[in-house]
Each structure stands twice: as C-alpha cells, then as structure tokens.
Design an enzyme around this catalytic site. Structure first.
Site, PDB file in Angstrom:
ATOM      1  N   ASP A  68       0.826  -1.212   0.000  1.00 20.84           N
ATOM      2  CA  ASP A  68       0.000   0.000   0.000  1.00 20.84           C
ATOM      3  C   ASP A  68       0.857   1.257   0.000  1.00 20.84           C
ATOM      4  O   ASP A  68       2.020   1.252   0.414  1.00 20.84           O
ATOM      5  CB  ASP A  68      -0.961   0.010   1.188  1.00 20.84           C
ATOM      6  CG  ASP A  68      -0.244  -0.031   2.533  1.00 20.84           C
ATOM      7  OD1 ASP A  68       0.696  -0.832   2.668  1.00 20.84           O
ATOM      8  OD2 ASP A  68      -0.618   0.732   3.446  1.00 20.84           O
ATOM      9  N   GLU A 133      -0.078  -0.900   5.840  1.00 21.49           N
ATOM     10  CA  GLU A 133       0.953  -0.415   6.761  1.00 21.49           C
ATOM     11  C   GLU A 133       0.831   1.084   6.941  1.00 21.49           C
ATOM     12  O   GLU A 133       1.087   1.623   8.009  1.00 21.49           O
ATOM     13  CB  GLU A 133       2.346  -0.776   6.233  1.00 21.49           C
ATOM     14  CG  GLU A 133       3.477  -0.564   7.240  1.00 21.49           C
ATOM     15  CD  GLU A 133       4.080   0.832   7.218  1.00 21.49           C
ATOM     16  OE1 GLU A 133       4.866   1.148   8.123  1.00 21.49           O
ATOM     17  OE2 GLU A 133       3.776   1.622   6.294  1.00 21.49           O
TER      18      GLU A 133
END
Length: 375
Positions: A68, A133
């Site tokens: 991400d 994250e």
C-alpha cells in the site's frame, strides 16, 4: 532501462494501491514467487490483503514489506502522473517508488536470483507482505504475526524493506525502533458565562499548570542505542467558538516516543500521578501502537552490514530513530529485525522518487544477505 528490478517496480507503481487497497500488487508478487517454488498462504483480514510465503525449511529469513501507498496529493503538482512510473535523469518517479515498491521488487528479484543459484538452500526463505501499513495497520502484519505465533511458526531473522537510507543506500540501517504511546486526555470543568467565572470552572485554567509541568519532564536520557524519550502535544481543543463562553471540557492529545529505558506502564503511572497532584477531574484513554525493540549485533546485523560494505563500500550507521514500522510486530516473534531500504528523502511527498541504480544495488544486497543466512 531494461532491468528486472526496475521493470517490476514500474509494474507495481502502475497499480494505485491506496491503503488498504492492494490493487493487484500482491497477485503480481505471488505469481513470481510461486514460479520459483514458494508456497503461498493468503491471510486476508477484513479489508486488508496479506500473504505469507515460504520456500525450504530450517532457520528462517523473512523479508517483510507493504504494497500500500499513501495518497499522492495534488496530481497536477507531480512532474508526471503519480501512478505512471517515469525515469528522468536516472531517477524513477512515482508514488511508492521509495516507500516501498522499489524494495518489494528488489526482494523478489533477489529471491529469484538466489533460488536459481541455490535451488537446494539449507534454510527457509519467507515473505510477509501486507496492504495496510500506511493507514490503521490493524489488519495487516500484526494479524499475520498473531496467526503465525498461534501455530508456533518459526522466524529467526526478518529484513524489513522500509526506506532507511538518508543519502546513499545503506548509509543507515535501522536495528530497532522507539515505542509509541498516545494519551487522549479530557479535563472536565463546568461551562458558563465568561462574565460569571465564579459560576463556572474553566478546565483550560485548571490544566495549564499540569501541562506546564508535563512538558518540562525529562523522561530519561536514552542509552547507547536510543535517543531520550520525547513527549509532544499533538492536539488541543476547547471552547464553543464563542468569546463569551467558558468551556466545559479541554481535550489534549499527546504522544510519547519512548526508549527501552521506560515501559508504557511507567509513563502512564507518572502522567496519572501528575493529574492527581493537580487535582484535576479527567477521563483518559491510552493507545499503545508499539513497544520499543532492539536487535543487537548478531547474525542478521552482521550480514546486513557485510552486504552494505561489500556493494557500497561504506559502513552503515545502526540507528533506532524515526517513526514506527511493522518491525515492531515482527519483533514479538523473537526474531532479529533489521530495516534496510532506499533513500527516504522523498517518501510521502509530491514527486516521490528513487535512484534507479539504487534499486539494482539493493537487490544485490538483499541477495547477499540471503546467501549469508539461508544458503
């Protein structure tokens, strides 16, 4: 520029994986890993995609990372569209180039080269990849680690590909991180008219001496591995917006970045004692997002230092500065944890970029670490 590391990085950047949306990045990585004999276990939780992959058995070296990225901001301010990777003057531009799709590509290509040269490697090589994250991180690495621990999965060494470097690849290696503890504090008073303060109880006035004493505390002096613990007030709110109303409540949010000299319980106890000393009426809520961890000199640190010295001819600094990373969750497994990744000068910024040659160098470093620990 024809290079498998650069090409894979570009393929990942083209997938706009705004946290926690993976946007197909993990499928790309999984295909590459399965092609060289990795067993892949998808471990999705809620809206987050994760996978755990392994090859071989025995002492385990895991590479950890996230697919991400943070939002690009105003796309018009980028020199090229943020999800259209472009190389200019040797720099690869695109959201996630440095944080951390370049590292992911370097890890996978390093694994491909390692397996080609060591098809019967003696240890186990693994990957732990998440799509959350950058945002809440509630359903990412922490959930995978909990599942692995519940079945007594072995993890000896873990290299996290976070962008640790400052000026050149490998000049800084993170061998630990500070803990992070947030306090959400509400001081209760009595709302009233500013012309009649005797009929009210101003929580801002009440809290001022407490806050003054709080910010003056020297929590510790740090140690040879960690800087001194720091406390910063992040948000403070009170009042109705009117100039004639004494507020009924004061909200203060403050965060501690703490070393191994303290525990979260020690910090909480000191804050609560200070609140009682000032005889405040309060409600408090704590959020511990990570304990401090440290990987002392050992096989993993030595292997990482060796790889950096071999390919970049510099001796890396071992630091524990900066924010938290998913390494805080992995350290719970008892693993040695180290972070080594590209230069972090442009992460989360407009025109995020990484030196393309650095990613090639990083892949060679990762491969050498594999060769030292699990060949």
């Amino acid at each position: 520029m024809s290079c498998p590391v650069i090409e894979l990085t570009q393929q990942l950047i083209r997938r706009p994986s705004l946290s926690p949306d993976d946007a197909g990045c993990q499928a790309l990585l999984i295909d590459r890993l399965q092609a060289i004999g990795f067993t892949v276990e998808r471990m999705d939780f809620a809206d987050t995609q994760n996978f755990w992959a392994w090859r071989g058995q025995g002492e385990t070296l895991a590479f950890a990372g996230h697919t991400d990225v943070v939002p690009p901001g105003d796309a018009d301010r980028w020199i090229n569209p943020p999800f259209e990777p472009t190389i200019r003057d040797g720099m690869l531009f695109g959201r996630g180039a440095a944080d951390m799709k370049g590292s992911l590509a370097a890890m996978v290509v390093a694994a491909e080269r390692f397996v080609a040269q060591h098809p019967n490697h003696t240890g186990r090589l693994a990957f732990l990849i998440t799509s959350d994250e950058e945002a809440s991180a509630h359903n990412g690495t922490v959930k995978v680690v909990e599942a692995l621990m519940a079945r007594n999965e072995r993890l000896d060494y873990c290299l996290v590909g976070e962008p640790s470097s400052i000026e050149v690849v490998g000049d800084v290696v993170k061998n630990g991180r500070r803990g992070s503890l947030t306090c959400n504090l509400t001081i209760h008073g009595v709302q009233g008219h500013v012309a009649y303060p005797h009929l009210a109880d101003n929580p801002v006035h009440r809290a001022a001496p407490f806050l003054n004493e709080l910010v003056a505390i020297e929590w510790d002096q740090g140690n040879e591995f960690f800087p001194a613990t720091s406390m910063q007030i992040a948000n403070i709110q009170a009042g109705t917006g009117s100039n004639n109303v004494i507020p009924g409540e004061l909200f203060v949010q403050f965060n501690f970045r703490f070393s191994t000299e303290l525990t979260d319980e020690m910090i909480k106890a000191q804050v609560l004692a200070l609140l009682e000393k000032h005889q405040l009426r309060y409600t408090v809520d704590w959020w511990l997002s990570g304990q401090p961890f440290l990987t002392a000199r050992g096989k993993l640190v030595d292997a990482v230092v060796n790889a950096v010295e071999h390919y970049n001819e510099i001796k890396p600094q071992l630091l524990t500065t900066g924010g938290t990373s998913d390494g805080r969750f992995i350290a719970r497994m008892g693993a040695q944890v180290v972070e080594l990744g590209p230069v972090n000068a442009t992460i989360h910024k407009i025109n995020e970029c990484v030196n393309a040659a650095d990613l090639q160098l990083l892949a060679r470093m990762y491969q050498r670490i594999m060769e030292q620990l699990v060949a």
